[in-house]
Enzyme design. Structure first.
Site, mmCIF file in Angstrom:
data_model
loop_
_atom_site.group_PDB
_atom_site.id
_atom_site.type_symbol
_atom_site.label_atom_id
_atom_site.label_comp_id
_atom_site.label_asym_id
_atom_site.label_seq_id
_atom_site.Cartn_x
_atom_site.Cartn_y
_atom_site.Cartn_z
ATOM 1 N N LYS A 159 -5.693 -8.608 9.471
ATOM 2 C CA LYS A 159 -6.968 -8.977 10.085
ATOM 3 C C LYS A 159 -6.789 -9.308 11.570
ATOM 4 O O LYS A 159 -7.625 -8.930 12.409
ATOM 5 C CB LYS A 159 -7.579 -10.156 9.333
ATOM 6 N N GLY A 161 2.835 4.548 1.019
ATOM 7 C CA GLY A 161 3.444 5.057 2.236
ATOM 8 C C GLY A 161 4.220 4.065 3.071
ATOM 9 O O GLY A 161 4.670 4.401 4.162
ATOM 10 N N VAL A 162 4.404 2.820 2.574
ATOM 11 C CA VAL A 162 5.125 1.828 3.389
ATOM 12 C C VAL A 162 6.623 1.857 3.121
ATOM 13 O O VAL A 162 7.378 1.096 3.722
ATOM 14 C CB VAL A 162 4.572 0.411 3.166
ATOM 15 N N GLY A 163 7.079 2.695 2.174
ATOM 16 C CA GLY A 163 8.516 2.850 1.970
ATOM 17 C C GLY A 163 9.089 2.091 0.807
ATOM 18 O O GLY A 163 10.265 1.719 0.824
ATOM 19 N N LYS A 164 8.305 1.869 -0.244
ATOM 20 C CA LYS A 164 8.795 1.104 -1.402
ATOM 21 C C LYS A 164 9.880 1.886 -2.143
ATOM 22 O O LYS A 164 10.953 1.342 -2.464
ATOM 23 C CB LYS A 164 7.637 0.784 -2.349
ATOM 24 N N THR A 165 9.610 3.144 -2.431
ATOM 25 C CA THR A 165 10.576 3.954 -3.184
ATOM 26 C C THR A 165 11.856 4.186 -2.389
ATOM 27 O O THR A 165 12.966 4.059 -2.909
ATOM 28 C CB THR A 165 9.945 5.302 -3.574
ATOM 29 N N PRO A 214 0.830 -1.214 0.000
ATOM 30 C CA PRO A 214 0.000 0.000 0.000
ATOM 31 C C PRO A 214 0.858 1.254 0.000
ATOM 32 O O PRO A 214 2.063 1.209 0.263
ATOM 33 C CB PRO A 214 -0.810 -0.129 1.303
ATOM 34 N N SER A 260 -13.598 -13.537 1.483
ATOM 35 C CA SER A 260 -13.312 -13.928 2.864
ATOM 36 C C SER A 260 -14.467 -13.676 3.832
ATOM 37 O O SER A 260 -14.366 -14.023 5.008
ATOM 38 C CB SER A 260 -12.055 -13.214 3.360
#
Length: 796
Positions: free
Chosen positions: A730, A365-369, A363, A687
């Site tokens: 979850k 904002g998790v720091g991929k870049t 998602p 689910s």
């Protein structure tokens, strides 16, 4: 007199002598070597069958033909006479021919050995001595006089011989013989019978030749003092320099010389080198300000500016790389492990040339870049980022062909130029945001870039030569796997980045975000104090995201408010942020826990667990049965998959009606309504299958479900419970909402054990099930299915 008034003689049968690159004009005498058998036969026929040895001489349209037919020669030629014949040793003959009269080939006649046909003489119409005729003749005389002064071989006294229009006709053709004309130009003079038109045409040719001779004379004058008679090579070199100076191209020569010197050190492959050298030759011959020269120079500049053999040495230190990754990112354990694996393999193996192609999915904002930047830093390589979001044109990847105005290479080649090394780290950001239209599919163009078997010879449309991308380490990022075409996904090593947990966000805020923003705003930990409870309040009540972007924005806003207080009250040495400050600066809490049904009798209600892009959440599903005709209503913006799960759950209940204590025809007299709150939010996925089934059974049997119970799993028509995804998110949502029991699919057991190593659930009971019967036993306060089974046994 017009061409339509041209006079013709009677037809006469003549042999035809076709010539290559030569046009015979009337009154001219030229030697001709005749070597083709058919032409020799034509000459022999003329010598034997004509008292005046007459032959029709014309030029070939295509000089490459060895055996031309009648359609391969010009229709208008010259009736000529053979003055002399000389036999030569190689069976050829040399003749001396004189042009007598313009003639036209009217009807070709086929013979077995040579070309022949019926011809007729073309007479020049009588020219009247008008003012226009006299003006053209005077202009012709002036131009020829100027030409004869520049060309020593042209007879100067030729003009003075003309006294009558017949003489002018003869002299006009003679002038055409003495000036330097091409085949088509001389043929055009031959075909013009009107004398005025012929003289006008010849004036144009003379004017051009005069300009050429004048230019040659200026060039010879510049180099004459610089050369000696025995230095032919030096003379030719200086003459070329003089020509370039005349054209204003001295700077171009120096530039081309520099490029040729640079080519020796670039390490170009053979194809690229040949292409550049060919382009340089073309550039030397073009005017420097022409559009073609600009395009050619632009193309050469791109090839020369690319890295062809320059590499950056990998500074591979595993301990150092781990420190860099841990310093810049909290969590992301699997991603870091994969990167360290590659570094270890690179250090150990001497034969590993190919770099992995990693796709980071998670998602926003998790720091991929930033993780990709850290990878490049840990490798010691150059880093280039390419944003692929919104790209629709294939040419953005492969480049435009040079025929287009403003053509450029594609983004991949541009990135290589920017990196200036052949082994950089290139980030393909937002690879799932590409689309396609009439201009092509950019995702398909990326297949060649990301395929290790093909990218050794990647061809950009602009360069049109092979370029090696095999040493590049490509890292792609995406928010959703669904947006990536499968052939593209198959070429990448997938690493999924889950959203940060509350504890991880808390750690990131303390270790990274707060120190970073304190430094940017020139604050100190004493001038701006943020206590742990304030951080938790911001995380839980003012942000709802998988990453930490919004968290960083709010922390920065709080610091700006602190600066404002410090400026307003200079006596303050520091500000400790309190809950009152948070409510004043940020307003009421933006996000709260999902409110659950607090009714003591939870009939027709079941709590499910959901995955979202910003983490996990609980999903309370409500069901009710009303008198009706067997209709099923679904509300809450449910997607296709969730609607199918609802139908599957209802079909399962109908198949187990007796065991559940329901009449077989219960559905015929009831309308069933299933609703999921927060109707403005679209929902989808399989689910929620067991949750909807439990809610329906509760509504139909009027049995309440257990409190503090959540569940997730997919259901089949036979009541099997299938595995689902997003387990970590979850479970964290269940923990946040203080659930005491969570029902999970049995097939997710191993995955849950790995997750429990990272998070703690504070005594939450996890129950793994493989069938709907097991779910019902755990979900209801009383196991009515078991009672039903005992009742059946007593009757038996």
């Amino acid at each position: 007199m017009s061409e339509l008034e041209t006079q013709y003689s009677e037809l006469i049968f003549l042999p035809i002598l076709p010539l290559k690159n030569v046009v015979m004009l009337p009154k001219s005498i030229i030697p001709i070597i005749v070597g083709r058998p058919s032409s020799i036969k034509a000459v022999e026929f003329a010598l034997k069958n004509s008292a005046d040895k007459t032959i029709f001489i014309t030029a070939q349209k295509n000089t490459d033909l060895e055996n031309p037919m009648a359609q391969d020669v010009f229709e208008v030629g010259t009736k000529s006479t053979i003055l002399q014949v000389m036999r030569m040793p190689n069976n050829a003959i040399k003749i001396l021919a004189e042009g007598l009269q313009r003639a036209r080939l009217v009807t070709p006649e086929s013979t077995e050995t040579f070309l022949a046909g019926w011809c007729q003489d073309i007479f020049t119409p009588h020219a009247e001595a008008t003012m226009e005729f006299e003006a053209i003749w005077r202009q012709l005389k002036i131009l020829y006089s100027s030409y004869a002064k520049l060309n020593e071989k042209a007879p100067l006294e030729l003009i003075s011989m003309a006294k009558t229009p017949e003489d002018i006709d003869y002299i006009t053709d003679t002038i055409a013989i003495h000036i330097n004309l091409g085949l088509e130009e001389r043929q055009s003079i031959l075909e013009i019978t009107n004398l005025s038109d012929r003289m006008l045409k010849l004036c144009g040719f003379l004017q051009r030749e005069i300009e050429i001779l004048q230019t040659e004379q200026r060039i010879r004058g510049r180099v004459q003092d610089q050369v000696e008679k025995n230095q032919r090579e030096y003379y030719l070199t200086e003459q070329i320099k003089a020509i370039q100076k005349e054209l204003g191209r001295e700077d171009i020569s120096q530039e081309i010389a520099l490029i040729k010197t640079k080519l020796k050190t670039l390490g170009l492959n053979q194809d690229a080198r040949a292409k550049v050298e060919k382009e340089l030759k073309r550039l030397e011959q073009m005017p420097p300000l022409s559009s073609e020269a600009v395009i050619s120079r632009h193309y050469i500049d791109w090839i020369v500016s690319l890295p062809w053999s320059k590499t950056s040495k990998d500074t591979i230190g595993i301990v150092q790389a781990e420190k860099i990754l841990n310093k810049s990112h909290a969590g992301l354990k699997k991603a870091k492990e994969r990167i360290i694996e590659f570094l270890a393999a690179k250090k150990y193996s001497k034969h590993l040339e190919r770099s992995p192609i990693i796709c980071l999915v998670g998602p926003p904002g998790v720091g991929k870049t930033s993780l990709a930047k850290s990878i490049a830093e840990s490798l010691g390589r150059e880093f280039v980022r390419l944003s692929l979001g919104g790209i629709r044109d294939e040419a953005e990847i492969r480049g435009h062909r040079r025929t287009y105005i403003g053509a450029l290479p594609g983004k991949i080649i541009q990135a290589m130029k920017k990196a200036d090394t052949i082994n950089p780290v290139i980030l393909l950001d937002e690879i799932d945001k590409m689309s396609q239209d009439i201009h092509g599919d950019p995702a398909s163009a990326l297949l060649e870039v990301l395929d290790p078997e093909q990218n050794k010879a990647f061809v950009d449309h602009f360069l049109d030569i092979e370029y090696d991308l095999s040493k590049v380490m490509f890292i792609a990022t995406a928010n959703m796997i669904d947006g990536i075409p499968y052939p593209l996904l198959d070429r990448m090593d997938l690493i999924t980045l889950a959203g940060y947990t509350e504890d991880e966000k808390f750690a990131i805020a303390q270790e990274f975000l707060i120190p970073k923003n304190l430094y940017e705003y020139s604050l100190t930990p004493t001038s701006c104090k943020i206590k742990p409870d304030i951080i938790s309040t911001i995380i839980n009540h003012y942000t709802k995201e998988a990453g930490v972007r919004q968290l960083e924005r709010i922390l920065a806003k709080c610091m700006r408010k602190v600066i404002q207080l410090l400026l307003e009250n200079p006596k303050l040495k520091g500000v400790t942020i309190t809950q009152d400050h948070i409510r004043e600066w940020l307003g009421n809490p933006k996000f709260k826990k999902t409110t659950l049904n607090t009714n003591a009798k939870k009939i027709g209600v079941a709590t499910g667990l959901a995955w979202t892009e910003v983490g996990g959440d609980v999903l309370e599903i409500e069901a009710t049965a009303l008198p009706g005709k067997g209709g099923l209503t679904l509300t809450g913006q449910l997607g296709d998959v969730m609607q199918e799960s609802a139908h599957a759950a209802l079909s399962y209940i109908r198949s187990r009606a007796q065991e559940l204590g329901l009449k077989n025809s219960f559905y015929a007299a009831k309308d069933i309504h299933i609703h999921i709150p927060e109707g403005a939010t679209p929902k989808d996925g399989p689910s929620a299958g067991i949750t909807m089934c439990v809610a329906l059974i509760s509504a139909l049997t009027q049995k309440p479900t257990l409190d503090h119970l959540a569940m997730t799993g997919e259901i089949t028509l036979q009541g099997r419970v299938l595995p689902i995804g997003g387990i970590k998110e979850k479970l964290l949502a269940a923990k946040q909402h203080e659930m005491k029991k969570v029902i999970l699919p049995q097939e997710n057991y191993d995955e849950v054990q790995d997750i429990l190593k990272e998070i703690t659930l504070d005594g939450m009971e996890l129950i793994f099930v493989s069938s709907m019967d097991e779910v019902l036993k755990e979900a209801f306060k009383s196991s009515f299915i078991a009672k039903k089974e005992r009742t059946s046994k007593k009757k038996n």
